[in-house]
Enzyme design. Structure first.
Site, PDB file in Angstrom:
ATOM      1  N   LYS A  52      22.911   8.275  -3.342  1.00 10.90           N
ATOM      2  CA  LYS A  52      22.912   6.854  -2.967  1.00 10.90           C
ATOM      3  C   LYS A  52      23.090   5.995  -4.214  1.00 10.90           C
ATOM      4  O   LYS A  52      23.869   5.042  -4.226  1.00 10.90           O
ATOM      5  CB  LYS A  52      21.592   6.489  -2.264  1.00 10.90           C
ATOM      6  CG  LYS A  52      21.500   7.012  -0.856  1.00 10.90           C
ATOM      7  CD  LYS A  52      20.101   6.849  -0.264  1.00 10.90           C
ATOM      8  CE  LYS A  52      20.049   7.530   1.107  1.00 10.90           C
ATOM      9  NZ  LYS A  52      18.707   7.586   1.689  1.00 10.90           N
ATOM     10  N   GLN A  96      12.735   6.111   0.999  1.00 14.70           N
ATOM     11  CA  GLN A  96      13.270   7.400   1.458  1.00 14.70           C
ATOM     12  C   GLN A  96      12.224   8.138   2.296  1.00 14.70           C
ATOM     13  O   GLN A  96      11.063   8.269   1.885  1.00 14.70           O
ATOM     14  CB  GLN A  96      13.690   8.235   0.232  1.00 14.70           C
ATOM     15  CG  GLN A  96      14.316   9.574   0.561  1.00 14.70           C
ATOM     16  CD  GLN A  96      15.683   9.461   1.251  1.00 14.70           C
ATOM     17  OE1 GLN A  96      16.407   8.487   1.066  1.00 14.70           O
ATOM     18  NE2 GLN A  96      16.024  10.453   2.043  1.00 14.70           N
ATOM     19  N   ASP A 119      17.904   0.031   6.169  1.00 15.74           N
ATOM     20  CA  ASP A 119      17.853   1.174   7.080  1.00 15.74           C
ATOM     21  C   ASP A 119      17.932   0.733   8.537  1.00 15.74           C
ATOM     22  O   ASP A 119      18.202   1.561   9.413  1.00 15.74           O
ATOM     23  CB  ASP A 119      16.519   1.916   6.901  1.00 15.74           C
ATOM     24  CG  ASP A 119      16.626   3.118   5.990  1.00 15.74           C
ATOM     25  OD1 ASP A 119      17.684   3.766   5.996  1.00 15.74           O
ATOM     26  OD2 ASP A 119      15.641   3.407   5.284  1.00 15.74           O
TER      27      ASP A 119
END
Ligand code: GUN
Length: 281
Positions: A52, A96, A119
């Site tokens: 990422k 995460q 997200d």
């Protein structure tokens, strides 16, 4: 059978995003920023986060990774999120998953300002997506959606079967397909006859985490099959779809790796840029 090349589509998307970041930079004299919080030392999470960060840098975003040991207190993480919420240089925040057991995942998700929730996991964004309003959309289903649309721009009236009902994939995938006027069936471990459901589908999205669950004789001749699975097996990494069998039947199929995976990261970058743009209005 046509192989849907997620690697190629993701590279094209990243190239577009790179241009957009350059335009935003010249217009606003600043670039969107993505901050990722990584807790613990799970290897898959470390690999994802590294990828990422690398991709974010490549398209010109400001990227930061904050790492904590497994033993970090929940309070420390929540305070850091508050700090990032009020930091104007941070457009997007991602924590995460999975988290260590002593940290309440829902509390963490709800601590993130919904306007920085890249997200799309915050209940406000989940609700907005299901109501058809503007929202951050979870990266993996968004990536699947873009791949399907690229291959088949008009989805109206198609029968879609989503295998798996997770908040990360199955549920938001269903919302995206509904918005396109598909007739959507969401299936899961208690579904009576999964094969029969799949045989009805023009589009199958498999996101259950069961290696090679979807077999060749589960799939109509002209179906589009999207494989979200990444399963470690003795044979190596395989998806939720039996690739060799299904590739003989389906009209189009995503490979694993090189299908949905690269799209997920590209969509995270897109979400970060979109959060930045909404914050500048
Ligand atoms: N872990 C695996 N996939 C994801 C994701 O899409 N977002 C976050 N935050 N964690 C993950």
């Amino acid at each position: 059978m046509i192989l849907i090349d997620g690697k190629k589509v993701a590279a094209e998307l990243r190239a577009e995003l790179k241009e957009e970041v350059a335009e935003l930079k010249s217009k606003h004299n600043k670039v969107p920023g993505l901050t990722v919080i990584l807790i613990g030392d799970l290897t898959p999470s470390q690999i994802y986060v590294r990828n990422k960060e690398k991709s974010a840098n490549e398209v010109g975003l400001k990227s930061e990774v904050i790492q904590y040991p497994d033993s970090v207190e929940e309070k420390t993480v929540l305070e850091k999120i508050q700090e990032l919420n009020s930091d104007e240089t941070v457009s997007g925040i991602l924590v995460q998953l999975p988290l260590p057991n002593h940290i309440d995942k829902q509390k963490v998700i709800e601590a993130i300002d919904p306007s920085k929730d890249v997200d799309g996991f915050h209940p406000m964004n989940v609700g907005n997506l299901s109501s058809g309003y503007e929202s951050s959309i979870p990266c993996t289903p968004l990536g699947c959606y873009l791949l399907i649309k690229k291959f088949e721009p008009n989805l109206s009236g198609k029968k879609a079967v989503v295998v798996g009902r997770s908040n990360l994939n199955g549920k938001p995938m269903t919302q995206l397909l509904l918005k396109e006027n598909c007739t959507v069936t969401i299936t899961h471990s208690k579904t009576k006859d999964l094969k029969a459901e799949c045989l009805e589908a023009d589009i199958i999205v498999a996101a259950v985490g069961i290696p090679e669950l979807v077999r060749g004789d589960w799939v109509k001749k002209d179906a589009i099959v999207i494989d979200v699975g990444i399963n470690k097996t003795d044979k190596g990494i395989v998806g939720d779809v039996h690739f060799d069998e299904v590739s003989k039947n389906a009209k189009a199929l995503t490979p694993v790796p090189g299908g949905v995976g690269p799209m997920t990261i590209a969509c995270l970058l897109k979400n970060t840029i979109d959060c930045f743009k909404r914050s500048q209005i």
